[in-house]
Design a protein around this motif. Structure first.
Motif, PDB file in Angstrom:
ATOM      1  N   ASP A  10       0.891  -1.389   0.034  1.00 21.50           N
ATOM      2  CA  ASP A  10       0.091   0.124  -0.070  1.00 21.50           C
ATOM      3  C   ASP A  10       0.915   1.284  -0.072  1.00 21.50           C
ATOM      4  O   ASP A  10       1.695   1.542   0.894  1.00 21.50           O
ATOM      5  CB  ASP A  10      -1.010  -0.051   1.224  1.00 21.50           C
ATOM      6  CG  ASP A  10      -1.805  -0.977   1.051  1.00 21.50           C
ATOM      7  OD1 ASP A  10      -2.530  -1.694   2.181  1.00 21.50           O
ATOM      8  OD2 ASP A  10      -2.453  -1.322   0.063  1.00 21.50           O
ATOM      9  N   CYS A  11       0.775   2.127  -0.936  1.00 28.68           N
ATOM     10  CA  CYS A  11       1.571   3.272  -1.142  1.00 28.68           C
ATOM     11  C   CYS A  11       0.831   4.637  -1.108  1.00 28.68           C
ATOM     12  O   CYS A  11      -0.498   4.443  -1.725  1.00 28.68           O
ATOM     13  CB  CYS A  11       2.422   3.086  -2.406  1.00 28.68           C
ATOM     14  SG  CYS A  11       3.542   1.640  -2.405  1.00 28.68           S
ATOM     15  N   PRO A  12       1.321   5.604  -0.935  1.00 31.56           N
ATOM     16  CA  PRO A  12       0.848   6.993  -1.237  1.00 31.56           C
ATOM     17  C   PRO A  12       0.700   7.194  -2.621  1.00 31.56           C
ATOM     18  O   PRO A  12       1.403   6.752  -3.380  1.00 31.56           O
ATOM     19  CB  PRO A  12       1.759   7.971  -0.579  1.00 31.56           C
ATOM     20  CG  PRO A  12       2.913   7.195  -0.563  1.00 31.56           C
ATOM     21  CD  PRO A  12       2.592   5.850  -0.466  1.00 31.56           C
ATOM     22  N   TYR A  13      -0.360   7.835  -3.144  1.00 32.49           N
ATOM     23  CA  TYR A  13      -0.367   8.207  -4.559  1.00 32.49           C
ATOM     24  C   TYR A  13      -0.297   9.509  -4.932  1.00 32.49           C
ATOM     25  O   TYR A  13      -0.528  10.437  -4.048  1.00 32.49           O
ATOM     26  CB  TYR A  13      -1.893   7.566  -5.128  1.00 32.49           C
ATOM     27  CG  TYR A  13      -2.951   8.280  -4.579  1.00 32.49           C
ATOM     28  CD1 TYR A  13      -3.440   9.329  -5.157  1.00 32.49           C
ATOM     29  CD2 TYR A  13      -3.824   8.000  -3.390  1.00 32.49           C
ATOM     30  CE1 TYR A  13      -4.835   9.966  -4.950  1.00 32.49           C
ATOM     31  CE2 TYR A  13      -4.876   8.498  -2.715  1.00 32.49           C
ATOM     32  CZ  TYR A  13      -5.424   9.530  -3.695  1.00 32.49           C
ATOM     33  OH  TYR A  13      -6.390  10.066  -3.174  1.00 32.49           O
ATOM     34  N   VAL A  14      -0.102   9.926  -6.051  1.00 35.12           N
ATOM     35  CA  VAL A  14      -0.028  11.249  -6.461  1.00 35.12           C
ATOM     36  C   VAL A  14      -1.060  11.609  -7.701  1.00 35.12           C
ATOM     37  O   VAL A  14      -1.138  10.542  -8.667  1.00 35.12           O
ATOM     38  CB  VAL A  14       1.143  11.538  -6.952  1.00 35.12           C
ATOM     39  CG1 VAL A  14       1.350  13.168  -7.548  1.00 35.12           C
ATOM     40  CG2 VAL A  14       2.299  11.716  -5.801  1.00 35.12           C
ATOM     41  N   GLY A  25       3.234   7.079  -5.656  1.00 31.34           N
ATOM     42  CA  GLY A  25       4.021   7.996  -5.248  1.00 31.34           C
ATOM     43  C   GLY A  25       5.430   7.508  -4.893  1.00 31.34           C
ATOM     44  O   GLY A  25       6.366   8.081  -4.459  1.00 31.34           O
ATOM     45  N   ILE A  26       5.831   6.002  -4.828  1.00 30.12           N
ATOM     46  CA  ILE A  26       6.824   5.481  -4.267  1.00 30.12           C
ATOM     47  C   ILE A  26       7.548   5.156  -5.991  1.00 30.12           C
ATOM     48  O   ILE A  26       8.904   5.659  -5.897  1.00 30.12           O
ATOM     49  CB  ILE A  26       6.624   4.105  -3.621  1.00 30.12           C
ATOM     50  CG1 ILE A  26       6.011   4.527  -2.413  1.00 30.12           C
ATOM     51  CG2 ILE A  26       8.235   3.821  -3.241  1.00 30.12           C
ATOM     52  CD1 ILE A  26       6.550   5.558  -1.540  1.00 30.12           C
ATOM     53  N   CYS A  27       7.178   4.442  -6.697  1.00 27.57           N
ATOM     54  CA  CYS A  27       7.798   4.026  -7.998  1.00 27.57           C
ATOM     55  C   CYS A  27       7.513   4.923  -9.343  1.00 27.57           C
ATOM     56  O   CYS A  27       8.265   4.851 -10.100  1.00 27.57           O
ATOM     57  CB  CYS A  27       7.715   2.524  -8.141  1.00 27.57           C
ATOM     58  SG  CYS A  27       6.192   1.982  -8.382  1.00 27.57           S
ATOM     59  N   PHE A 155      15.611  18.374  -1.812  1.00 31.81           N
ATOM     60  CA  PHE A 155      15.091  16.868  -1.535  1.00 31.81           C
ATOM     61  C   PHE A 155      14.058  16.831  -0.433  1.00 31.81           C
ATOM     62  O   PHE A 155      13.230  16.240  -0.797  1.00 31.81           O
ATOM     63  CB  PHE A 155      16.395  16.379  -0.928  1.00 31.81           C
ATOM     64  CG  PHE A 155      16.196  15.130   0.092  1.00 31.81           C
ATOM     65  CD1 PHE A 155      15.470  13.886  -0.632  1.00 31.81           C
ATOM     66  CD2 PHE A 155      16.240  15.119   1.240  1.00 31.81           C
ATOM     67  CE1 PHE A 155      15.333  12.579  -0.005  1.00 31.81           C
ATOM     68  CE2 PHE A 155      16.022  13.895   2.105  1.00 31.81           C
ATOM     69  CZ  PHE A 155      15.313  12.786   1.330  1.00 31.81           C
ATOM     70  N   LEU A 156      14.021  17.746   0.717  1.00 29.22           N
ATOM     71  CA  LEU A 156      12.928  17.810   1.424  1.00 29.22           C
ATOM     72  C   LEU A 156      11.712  18.485   0.847  1.00 29.22           C
ATOM     73  O   LEU A 156      10.657  17.919   1.051  1.00 29.22           O
ATOM     74  CB  LEU A 156      13.142  18.852   2.828  1.00 29.22           C
ATOM     75  CG  LEU A 156      14.334  18.333   3.654  1.00 29.22           C
ATOM     76  CD1 LEU A 156      14.700  19.028   4.790  1.00 29.22           C
ATOM     77  CD2 LEU A 156      14.108  16.761   4.223  1.00 29.22           C
ATOM     78  N   GLN A 157      11.771  19.259  -0.007  1.00 26.60           N
ATOM     79  CA  GLN A 157      10.671  19.952  -0.728  1.00 26.60           C
ATOM     80  C   GLN A 157       9.959  18.725  -1.783  1.00 26.60           C
ATOM     81  O   GLN A 157       8.758  18.526  -1.865  1.00 26.60           O
ATOM     82  CB  GLN A 157      10.986  21.131  -1.406  1.00 26.60           C
ATOM     83  CG  GLN A 157      11.336  22.489  -0.622  1.00 26.60           C
ATOM     84  CD  GLN A 157      11.894  23.508  -1.327  1.00 26.60           C
ATOM     85  OE1 GLN A 157      12.181  23.266  -2.401  1.00 26.60           O
ATOM     86  NE2 GLN A 157      12.420  24.523  -0.546  1.00 26.60           N
ATOM     87  N   LEU A 163       4.544  13.184  -1.427  1.00 26.60           N
ATOM     88  CA  LEU A 163       3.813  12.563   0.025  1.00 26.60           C
ATOM     89  C   LEU A 163       4.732  11.603   0.587  1.00 26.60           C
ATOM     90  O   LEU A 163       4.297  10.496   0.917  1.00 26.60           O
ATOM     91  CB  LEU A 163       2.618  12.017  -0.235  1.00 26.60           C
ATOM     92  CG  LEU A 163       1.750  12.981  -1.168  1.00 26.60           C
ATOM     93  CD1 LEU A 163       0.404  12.232  -1.584  1.00 26.60           C
ATOM     94  CD2 LEU A 163       1.389  14.079  -0.185  1.00 26.60           C
ATOM     95  N   LEU A 164       6.074  11.855   0.548  1.00 23.97           N
ATOM     96  CA  LEU A 164       7.054  10.981   1.172  1.00 23.97           C
ATOM     97  C   LEU A 164       7.742  11.380   2.611  1.00 23.97           C
ATOM     98  O   LEU A 164       8.280  10.648   3.032  1.00 23.97           O
ATOM     99  CB  LEU A 164       8.342  10.741   0.415  1.00 23.97           C
ATOM    100  CG  LEU A 164       7.873  10.072  -0.986  1.00 23.97           C
ATOM    101  CD1 LEU A 164       9.603  10.157  -1.946  1.00 23.97           C
ATOM    102  CD2 LEU A 164       7.424   8.608  -0.934  1.00 23.97           C
ATOM    103  N   GLY A 165       6.689  12.365   3.235  1.00 27.94           N
ATOM    104  CA  GLY A 165       7.298  12.703   4.520  1.00 27.94           C
ATOM    105  C   GLY A 165       7.418  11.553   5.675  1.00 27.94           C
ATOM    106  O   GLY A 165       8.218  11.688   6.267  1.00 27.94           O
TER     107      GLY A 165
END
Length: 208
Positions: A10-14, A25-27, A155-157, A163-165
């Motif tokens: 289960d991954c975050p989506y964009v 949001g990962i790959c 990188f942080l932005q 949504l990788l925070g």
């Protein structure tokens, strides 16, 4: 969260607000291959009555604009140069992973007002952390000859936009054991060069 078949998790989506594309949001895998019209449309049938109809506007396979393709290619070239400049292992796999993050950055207009090399380096750093590669952010900033704080901000932005925070890629501390082989190899190389110089100097002293 959505399930990604590539990540098997289960991954975050964009979701691109402009065209509705939904990606992992990962790959960066496209989870919805078609773009659908969010609003209703009405057509008249044979009797002259209006009826609601949903329609597919276009498919993702229709391709991007020439400008988009050039921008993607430029980002991939930057990633390729950094990979080979820092001798990052992984070949095409690490390049493709970083490029997927770069395309997500494009989808979110993250590249506007930022240098391509900075965004490419941030994407590659995320890919390296995901693949547990022994590289620090300062390695990339040194290669680009920029402040590590400048690249760190990018990188942080980027992590916030993707949504990788809260993802382990960002939250998990880097395992120091990843760097043991890398730095011991450097040390051994230095010692070999030093021993060679000592032997060469000793031979010179004996002759004279």
């Amino acid at each position: 969260m959505v399930f990604c078949g590539h990540c098997q998790d289960d991954c975050p989506y964009v979701k691109d607000p402009d065209n509705g594309i939904i990606c992992c949001g990962i790959c960066g895998k496209v989870l919805d291959p078609n773009i659908y019209d969010d609003g209703p449309s009405f057509v008249k049938d044979s009797s002259g009555q209006s009826r609601l109809r949903g329609s597919i506007i276009k498919a993702i396979e229709d391709g991007c604009s020439i400008s988009r393709e050039r921008t993607e290619a430029k980002g991939r070239d930057e990633i390729w140069q950094i990979v080979h400049g820092l001798h990052v292992s992984g070949g095409d796999d690490i390049i493709c992973t970083a490029h997927n993050f770069y395309k997500l950055a494009l989808d979110n207009s993250f590249t506007k007002g930022r240098q391509t090399s900075h965004v490419a380096a941030a994407c590659l750093y995320i890919a390296c952390r995901r693949g547990e590669k022994p590289y620090l952010l300062i390695d990339f900033s040194d290669y680009l000859h920029i402040s590590v704080y400048v690249l760190g901000a990018v990188f942080l932005q980027l992590c916030q936009v993707l949504l990788l925070g809260e993802h382990p890629i960002v939250q998990k501390l880097v395992d120091p054991s990843l760097f043991i082989h890398r730095f011991t190899e450097r040390k051994l190389t230095y010692m070999c060069v030093l021993i060679y110089k000592i032997q060469k100097t000793s031979s010179y002293i004996r002759i004279h």
